[in-house]
Design a protein around this motif. Sequence first.
Motif, mmCIF file in Angstrom:
data_model
loop_
_atom_site.group_PDB
_atom_site.id
_atom_site.type_symbol
_atom_site.label_atom_id
_atom_site.label_comp_id
_atom_site.label_asym_id
_atom_site.label_seq_id
_atom_site.Cartn_x
_atom_site.Cartn_y
_atom_site.Cartn_z
ATOM 1 N N SER A 21 0.916 -0.800 0.042
ATOM 2 C CA SER A 21 -0.357 -0.243 -0.050
ATOM 3 C C SER A 21 1.059 1.460 0.179
ATOM 4 O O SER A 21 2.305 1.298 0.597
ATOM 5 C CB SER A 21 -0.783 -0.140 1.716
ATOM 6 N N ALA A 23 0.114 5.337 0.620
ATOM 7 C CA ALA A 23 -0.407 6.611 0.393
ATOM 8 C C ALA A 23 -0.301 7.409 0.606
ATOM 9 O O ALA A 23 1.172 7.692 1.645
ATOM 10 C CB ALA A 23 -1.749 6.322 1.959
ATOM 11 N N SER A 25 -0.116 11.806 0.415
ATOM 12 C CA SER A 25 -1.114 12.846 1.596
ATOM 13 C C SER A 25 0.009 14.755 0.713
ATOM 14 O O SER A 25 0.878 14.337 0.558
ATOM 15 C CB SER A 25 -1.228 13.194 2.581
ATOM 16 N N ASP A 72 -7.243 3.399 -4.730
ATOM 17 C CA ASP A 72 -8.575 4.328 -4.400
ATOM 18 C C ASP A 72 -8.501 6.160 -4.529
ATOM 19 O O ASP A 72 -7.754 6.838 -3.624
ATOM 20 C CB ASP A 72 -8.027 3.588 -2.810
ATOM 21 N N ALA A 74 -10.567 8.369 -3.607
ATOM 22 C CA ALA A 74 -10.869 9.040 -2.200
ATOM 23 C C ALA A 74 -9.893 9.247 -1.519
ATOM 24 O O ALA A 74 -10.176 9.751 -0.498
ATOM 25 C CB ALA A 74 -12.548 8.644 -1.800
ATOM 26 N N LYS A 75 -8.828 7.684 -0.693
ATOM 27 C CA LYS A 75 -7.854 7.835 -0.288
ATOM 28 C C LYS A 75 -6.511 8.408 -0.733
ATOM 29 O O LYS A 75 -5.671 7.925 0.160
ATOM 30 C CB LYS A 75 -7.861 6.715 0.549
ATOM 31 N N ASN A 76 -6.482 8.610 -2.337
ATOM 32 C CA ASN A 76 -5.046 8.459 -2.748
ATOM 33 C C ASN A 76 -3.637 7.574 -1.590
ATOM 34 O O ASN A 76 -2.974 8.010 -1.910
ATOM 35 C CB ASN A 76 -4.539 9.932 -2.006
ATOM 36 N N THR A 77 -4.669 6.427 -2.383
ATOM 37 C CA THR A 77 -4.088 5.256 -2.135
ATOM 38 C C THR A 77 -4.012 4.534 -2.744
ATOM 39 O O THR A 77 -4.668 4.182 -3.929
ATOM 40 C CB THR A 77 -4.738 4.866 -0.734
#
Length: 114
Positions: A21, A23, A25, A72, A74-77
């Motif tokens: 994964s 993520a 930010s 995803d 929405a999660k920037n992942t």
Amino acid sequence: QVQLVESGGGLVQAGGSLRLSCAASGSIFSSNVMGWYRQAPGKQRELVASISSGSSTRYADSVKGRFTISRDNAKNTVYLHMNSLKPEDTAVYYCKYTDYKVYWGQGTQVTVSS
């Protein structure tokens, strides 16, 4: 500025699976490409898979049919599902984010034992 946090690396037996994964930010642009690269000892860093914000994907020939990249928004992942792992998949895997600039994660070790 964009920060990338990777997770999911580890030790797995040949034939096993792992999920990485990454993520993102910070100042995320809506149109971007995220991907995974890997670097084995003594070798150059190479593209494993990438995926755009529109979900267009690209894979290295060596991982086609075994790895799946997804995201995803929405999660920037971004995720890398790795199946049927082989010892030659052993490497440090790096997350990459690209919009107007390029950002790299710190890398996570994947080790596949025989």
